[in-house]
Each structure stands twice: as C-alpha cells, then as structure tokens.
Design a protein around this motif. Structure first.
Motif, short mmCIF file in Angstrom:
data_model
loop_
_atom_site.label_atom_id
_atom_site.label_comp_id
_atom_site.label_asym_id
_atom_site.label_seq_id
_atom_site.Cartn_x
_atom_site.Cartn_y
_atom_site.Cartn_z
N UNK A 100 0.83 -1.20 0.00
CA UNK A 100 0.00 0.00 0.00
C UNK A 100 0.87 1.25 0.00
N UNK A 101 1.92 1.26 0.79
CA UNK A 101 2.82 2.41 0.83
C UNK A 101 3.46 2.67 -0.53
N UNK A 102 3.89 1.60 -1.18
CA UNK A 102 4.52 1.75 -2.49
C UNK A 102 3.52 2.27 -3.54
N UNK A 103 2.31 1.74 -3.49
CA UNK A 103 1.29 2.18 -4.46
C UNK A 103 0.87 3.62 -4.22
N UNK A 104 0.72 4.00 -2.95
CA UNK A 104 0.35 5.38 -2.64
C UNK A 104 1.45 6.35 -3.05
N UNK A 105 2.70 5.95 -2.83
CA UNK A 105 3.82 6.81 -3.23
C UNK A 105 3.90 6.96 -4.74
N UNK A 106 3.46 5.90 -5.46
CA UNK A 106 3.50 5.94 -6.93
C UNK A 106 2.28 6.65 -7.51
N UNK A 151 -7.28 0.83 -7.51
CA UNK A 151 -6.12 -0.05 -7.77
C UNK A 151 -5.54 -0.58 -6.47
N UNK A 152 -5.48 0.28 -5.47
CA UNK A 152 -4.95 -0.14 -4.18
C UNK A 152 -5.87 -1.19 -3.54
N UNK A 153 -7.19 -1.01 -3.65
CA UNK A 153 -8.14 -1.97 -3.09
C UNK A 153 -8.03 -3.32 -3.80
#
Length: 309
Positions: free
Chosen positions: A157-163, A169-171
């Motif tokens: 989740x951290x990587x996806x939010x940072x990207x 997409x995160x869900x």
C-alpha cells in the motif's frame, strides 16, 4: 490404568467380557494420550516453530508479495503433513509392543475389556495427540502467516500510494494479497492434513497387530504412506497407455485395497491457490477418512482377536 478400567468395566455376562463400552474406550484413550505425552513427542513442535519462523523471515522475502504468501502456505501445510505423519507412524507403532513389554496389555485384557475396545482406545489416544499437535501447529502457522500478510499489505500500500495509484487499484491489490493470506480454505487444508494423519494411524495400528516389531511396523507404514501418494498417478499412467491390460487392473484393485489413496485428501494446492473450499469439501474429507478408519480398525480387530499374547 488397570484400576480405572476396572472401575468402569461392567461385570462379565455369561463368562464373556460383556458389552461394548464407550467409557472404557475413553479411559483407554485418555491414558494412551498421557503415555504418548510422557514420550515427549511434543518437542518436535519446537522444531516446527523454528523452521516456520525462519522460513518466513529469510527464505521467502525475495519473491513477489502474493507468491511469498503462497509459498509460505505451501511450506507450512507441507511441514504439518510431515510432522503429523511422523507422529501417526511413530506413536502408533510403539504402543502395542510397549504394552506387551511392560505387561500392561495383559493387565488390561485380564479385566472386562474387549480387544476392540483396547484397539479403539489406542487409536483414540493417538488421534488426540494428532489433534492437539495440529492445533498448536495451526496456531503458530496462522499467526506467522497473518503477521507476514499484514507486513506485505502495508508495504504494498505504501509503495502504491507513493507511486500515485488510485484507490480502486490499491483496493484490488488488498484483495489479491488477502486471498493469498489467511483464509477459511486454509483451515480446510489443515483438516485434510488431520484426516490423512488419522488414516495413517489406523493403518499403522493394523500393521502393528500382526508385526513382530515396531521397526517393521514403521517401515511398512512409511512405505504405505509413499505408495498412497503415487498410486493414483501410476494407475492413471497405465490406464492411459493401455499397458498391462487385465493384469494391471487386478494389481490396481489390490493396491487400492492395501494402501489408502492419499491423493483423495490432496486439497493443499487449492488451499494455497486461494480457491474457496467450503463445508462440503470438509465433510467429504471426513467421510473418506472415516471409511478408511472403519475398514482398518475392523481388520485390526480380526487380526488381534485370536492373537496369542
């Protein structure tokens, strides 16, 4: 143990040993469980815990998040199968020879205890050992898997939010990781491991009633374990190739009767893959195990009934 059995044993009827008693089976099972605990077989659980934790911390971190969880599940269920199988074979194979050596068997059978009650009591004690061991291993396994799932989820989740990925997409990634983590299907896989262990214990009990030593019993039981895992593939190969003709059909029928088909209990791949396994699957596994146990216990009773002790 003889005192407890004597207290619950009914008076002989017409010179016989009386009617079948569930209470006598329960007492024999309880004392068998205590006997096995005194052998300190639970020390193997410490080895299981060390291996499981080490694998989760070091071996699997180079795989993708979903694949990491699937490999951890596959490894955990495989380790459970190995440990439960070892418990089933080693514990069961030692019971009757040890009772003969300690002359406990003669004391028990001198009371109003049927031989089928004695055999069932021994099996109940082993099944209790397998159940307790598997509960402990399952708790360790589920805890390690859950902690790893949470860590993987947070990292993803951290990587996806940072990207800058969208919430949808995160869900989707959350659902994918959850499917690869702790699920009900995983518990069905654990139940399948228990069913295999119980069947193997019943088969080992049958062999021990005719074997001359614990070592011979272990060798036969371990051989049956491996044959039971490959016989379905061997039958399918010969049936597809047409080799052997009627002779192979006869050999195949004999193999099915002599060795349990452990492939029928193989739901590990489905559990690891995240497939949904419901109560119907668990019921089918329990029914198969019950059928095998019934046959093996009856055969053990026939072999043990006229055995000179």
């Amino acid at each position: 143990m003889s005192d407890d059995v004597n207290l619950i044993g009914g008076a002989p009827i017409g010179g016989s040993r009386g009617l079948f008693s569930i209470r006598r089976v329960g007492v024999l099972g309880y004392h068998t469980f205590q006997q096995l605990v005194r052998m300190r077989v639970f020390y193997f659980l410490a080895i299981f815990a060390v291996i499981l934790i080490a694998s989760s911390l070091f071996v699997l971190r180079y795989n993708s998040p979903e694949q990491e969880l699937k490999i951890l599940k596959d490894f955990g269920l495989g380790a459970m199968t190995l440990f439960v199988s070892v418990f089933a074979v080693v514990a069961t194979s030692m019971l009757i020879p040890k009772d003969i050596e300690d002359r406990t068997l003669y004391t028990v059978l001198s009371k109003p205890v049927l031989r089928i009650e004695y055999l069932l009591g021994k099996l109940v004690g082993v099944v209790a050992l397998l159940g307790v061991s598997l509960v402990v291993m399952d708790a360790l396994f589920t805890g390690v898997l859950y902690l790893r799932e949470v860590a993987v989820m947070d990292e993803q989740v951290r990587q996806l939010e940072a990207a800058g990925y969208s919430d949808d997409a995160i869900e989707a990634v959350r659902q994918l990781v959850s499917k690869a983590g702790v699920t009900w299907s995983l518990q069905v896989g654990v139940f399948a491991v228990l069913c295999k262990g119980v069947v193997l214990a019943a088969l080992t009990l049958l062999v021990s009633t005719v074997a001359s030593s614990s070592l011979f019993t272990m060798v036969v039981a371990i051989t049956a374990f491996f044959v039971g895992h490959v016989q379905a593939d061997v039958r399918a190969f010969y049936e597809a190739s047409g080799l052997g003709g009627g002779v192979m059909s006869v050999i195949s029928a004999v193999m099915v009767l002599m060795f349990p088909d452990f492939q029928m209990f193989n739901v590990v791949d489905a559990a690891v893959g995240g497939e949904v396994l419901g109560w119907d699957v668990a019921g089918t596994l329990g029914g198969l195990a019950g059928g095998y146990v019934l046959v093996y216990v009856l055969l053990a009773w026939v072999a043990f009934f006229d055995k000179e002790l």
